[in-house]
Design an enzyme around this catalytic site. Sequence first.
Site, PDB file in Angstrom:
ATOM      1  N   TYR A 123     -50.239  44.701 -34.570  1.00  0.00           N
ATOM      2  CA  TYR A 123     -49.404  44.669 -33.200  1.00  0.00           C
ATOM      3  C   TYR A 123     -48.765  43.318 -33.089  1.00  0.00           C
ATOM      4  CZ  TYR A 123     -52.856  48.499 -32.028  1.00  0.00           C
ATOM      5  OH  TYR A 123     -53.758  49.500 -32.068  1.00  0.00           O
TER       6      TYR A 123
HETATM    7  N1  LIG Z   1     -56.297  53.184 -33.862  1.00  0.00           N
HETATM    8  C1  LIG Z   1     -54.735  53.385 -33.434  1.00  0.00           C
HETATM    9  O1  LIG Z   1     -54.344  53.687 -34.497  1.00  0.00           O
HETATM   10  C2  LIG Z   1     -54.387  53.045 -32.304  1.00  0.00           C
HETATM   11  C3  LIG Z   1     -52.804  53.739 -32.004  1.00  0.00           C
HETATM   12  C4  LIG Z   1     -52.532  53.535 -30.708  1.00  0.00           C
HETATM   13  C5  LIG Z   1     -53.289  52.842 -29.705  1.00  0.00           C
HETATM   14  N2  LIG Z   1     -54.500  52.255 -30.200  1.00  0.00           N
HETATM   15  C6  LIG Z   1     -55.189  51.266 -29.164  1.00  0.00           C
HETATM   16  O2  LIG Z   1     -55.317  52.210 -27.767  1.00  0.00           O
HETATM   17  C7  LIG Z   1     -54.550  50.942 -26.755  1.00  0.00           C
HETATM   18  C8  LIG Z   1     -54.182  51.846 -25.969  1.00  0.00           C
HETATM   19  O3  LIG Z   1     -52.806  52.661 -26.272  1.00  0.00           O
HETATM   20  P1  LIG Z   1     -51.747  52.748 -25.401  1.00  0.00           P
HETATM   21  O4  LIG Z   1     -51.491  51.582 -24.588  1.00  0.00           O
HETATM   22  O5  LIG Z   1     -50.668  53.105 -26.429  1.00  0.00           O
HETATM   23  O6  LIG Z   1     -52.133  54.031 -24.585  1.00  0.00           O
HETATM   24  P2  LIG Z   1     -52.658  54.125 -23.018  1.00  0.00           P
HETATM   25  O7  LIG Z   1     -53.742  53.225 -22.857  1.00  0.00           O
HETATM   26  O8  LIG Z   1     -53.027  55.773 -23.221  1.00  0.00           O
HETATM   27  O9  LIG Z   1     -51.305  53.908 -22.015  1.00  0.00           O
HETATM   28  C9  LIG Z   1     -51.302  52.749 -21.411  1.00  0.00           C
HETATM   29  C10 LIG Z   1     -50.175  52.535 -20.834  1.00  0.00           C
HETATM   30  O10 LIG Z   1     -49.944  53.394 -19.557  1.00  0.00           O
HETATM   31  C11 LIG Z   1     -49.433  52.655 -18.523  1.00  0.00           C
HETATM   32  N3  LIG Z   1     -50.400  52.360 -17.626  1.00  0.00           N
HETATM   33  C12 LIG Z   1     -51.512  51.938 -17.621  1.00  0.00           C
HETATM   34  N4  LIG Z   1     -52.177  52.123 -16.592  1.00  0.00           N
HETATM   35  C13 LIG Z   1     -51.390  52.592 -15.565  1.00  0.00           C
HETATM   36  C14 LIG Z   1     -51.513  52.865 -14.214  1.00  0.00           C
HETATM   37  N5  LIG Z   1     -52.789  52.556 -13.447  1.00  0.00           N
HETATM   38  N6  LIG Z   1     -50.495  53.338 -13.616  1.00  0.00           N
HETATM   39  C15 LIG Z   1     -49.462  53.679 -14.297  1.00  0.00           C
HETATM   40  N7  LIG Z   1     -49.245  53.315 -15.503  1.00  0.00           N
HETATM   41  C16 LIG Z   1     -50.319  52.920 -16.243  1.00  0.00           C
HETATM   42  C17 LIG Z   1     -48.921  51.375 -19.009  1.00  0.00           C
HETATM   43  O11 LIG Z   1     -47.716  51.343 -19.579  1.00  0.00           O
HETATM   44  P3  LIG Z   1     -46.282  51.196 -18.940  1.00  0.00           P
HETATM   45  O12 LIG Z   1     -46.362  50.213 -17.978  1.00  0.00           O
HETATM   46  O13 LIG Z   1     -45.395  50.776 -20.055  1.00  0.00           O
HETATM   47  O14 LIG Z   1     -46.118  52.645 -18.539  1.00  0.00           O
HETATM   48  C18 LIG Z   1     -50.062  51.186 -20.255  1.00  0.00           C
HETATM   49  O15 LIG Z   1     -49.366  50.142 -21.278  1.00  0.00           O
HETATM   50  C19 LIG Z   1     -53.810  50.214 -27.716  1.00  0.00           C
HETATM   51  O16 LIG Z   1     -53.886  48.951 -27.093  1.00  0.00           O
HETATM   52  C20 LIG Z   1     -54.654  49.952 -28.941  1.00  0.00           C
HETATM   53  O17 LIG Z   1     -55.627  49.039 -28.808  1.00  0.00           O
HETATM   54  C21 LIG Z   1     -54.808  52.466 -31.527  1.00  0.00           C
END
Ligand SMILES: NC(=O)c1ccc[n+]([C@@H]2O[C@H](COP(=O)([O-])OP(=O)(O)OC[C@H]3O[C@@H](n4cnc5c(N)ncnc54)[C@H](OP(=O)(O)O)[C@@H]3O)[C@@H](O)[C@H]2O)c1
Length: 318
Positions: A53
Site C-alpha cells: 500500500y
Molecule cells: N486483503 C486484500 O486483498 C485487501 C484488498 C482491499 C482492501 N483491503 C483492506 O480493507 C481496507 C478497507 O478497504 P477500502 O478502503 O478499499 O474499502 P471500504 O472500507 O469498503 O471503503 C472505505 C472508503 O469509503 C469511504 N467512506 C468511509 N466511511 C464513509 C462514510 N462514513 N461516509 C462516506 N464515505 C465513507 C472512504 O472513501 P472516499 O472518501 O474516497 O469515498 C473510505 O476510504 C483497506 O484499507 C485494507 O486494509 C484488503
Amino acid sequence: MEKRTLGQTGIAVAPLCFGGNVFGWTVDEAASHRLLDAFVEAGFNFIDTADSYSTWAPGNRGGESETIIGTWLKSRRNRDQVVIATKVGSEMGPGRKGLRPAYIRQAVEDSLRRLQTDRIDLYQSHWDDPETPFEDTLGAYGDLIDQGKVRAIGASNLTAPRLREALDVSARTGLPRYETLQPRYNLYDRSGYEGELEAVCRDAGLGVITYYSLASGFLTGKYRSAADAGKSARGEGVVSRYLDERGRAILEALDEVAAQHRATPAQVAIAWLMARPGITAPIASATRPEQLADLAAAARLGLDAAAMARLDAASAWS
Ligand SMILES: NC(=O)c1ccc[n+]([C@@H]2O[C@H](COP(=O)([O-])OP(=O)(O)OC[C@H]3O[C@@H](n4cnc5c(N)ncnc54)[C@H](OP(=O)(O)O)[C@@H]3O)[C@@H](O)[C@H]2O)c1
C-alpha cells in the site's frame, strides 16, 4: 469497548479495524495521523495495512502506508497499545512478490523498518502463491515467530480448498497455522465468502477480518446515480461495480433499517458484519474525521433480528 480475540492468538482487538490502504493515497501523512489519533481516542486498537500500500497511486512505490503508520507509532509512543497487521506477497517491484522463504525474510525486515517497530502482531499472506509449497512459507513464518518478529500469521484471498490445505499442512507438520482469514465480504459481496470458505473458518476457529466492508464506500449510500462517481477519487469504479438493481435494493434496506435505528447506512452495514457469526472485526477505511466518527458509532449499534432479516433478504444471493 468490547474486545474480541483474533482467532486463537490470544490477541484482543476492538471489533472494527482501520484499513490503511488510504494512507499515502487518498489521505496524506498529516491527515492520516489525525485519523489514527481519532481512531484510538474512540477506543479502537486494530490497524491493517500491507507492504504494497499504496503502489497504485501515481508516484508511489509501495511502503507509503507502513511508513505513515511508523511515523505515527514513533511520535505517539503507543506501540504497545495497538495491534498492527500487515501483509506480504503483493508485487513491490520486479522479482519482489510471492511467498518464497527468502523473499519473506527480506520483506519482513523492510516492513519492520518502515513501521519503526520490532514486531508485527499479525503477518498475513496477501495472496495465494501456488508456486511455493505451504511447508516452505509456513516454515519461514515459524522462524519469524521464534525470533519474536511476528506474533501470529494470517491469510488473505485464499479459496476454501487452499485454506483447508494450508491448515492441514500445519496440523500435520506442527508448523504455525494461519489464525485469521481476510476475505472480501460485505452486504453486496457475499457469495465469495458465505458457504465453503465460511465453513472452513468456523470449523477451524479462525478469526475473520473482512475487507471492502463498505464496498469501497457504496454501502454508505453516497452513490445513488452515475453522477455521484465524482464524490471520490475511486468513485468511477464503485459506481460501475455496485450501482445495479441488487445494489439499489440493498441501499433501500440500509436506508430503512438506518431510519428505524436512528443510524446511518454505513453504521448499519458495519453493524451487520459485526453481528455475523464468526466475524471478528470488519476492516474499513475513512478519509475524513467525520467519516471515521460515523463508522466508530457502528460498534454501539445492535441490530435486532428483524433488521438482520431485512438486510439478509435484500442482499440474498444464489
Ligand atoms: N486483503 C486484500 O486483498 C485487501 C484488498 C482491499 C482492501 N483491503 C483492506 O480493507 C481496507 C478497507 O478497504 P477500502 O478502503 O478499499 O474499502 P471500504 O472500507 O469498503 O471503503 C472505505 C472508503 O469509503 C469511504 N467512506 C468511509 N466511511 C464513509 C462514510 N462514513 N461516509 C462516506 N464515505 C465513507 C472512504 O472513501 P472516499 O472518501 O474516497 O469515498 C473510505 O476510504 C483497506 O484499507 C485494507 O486494509 C484488503
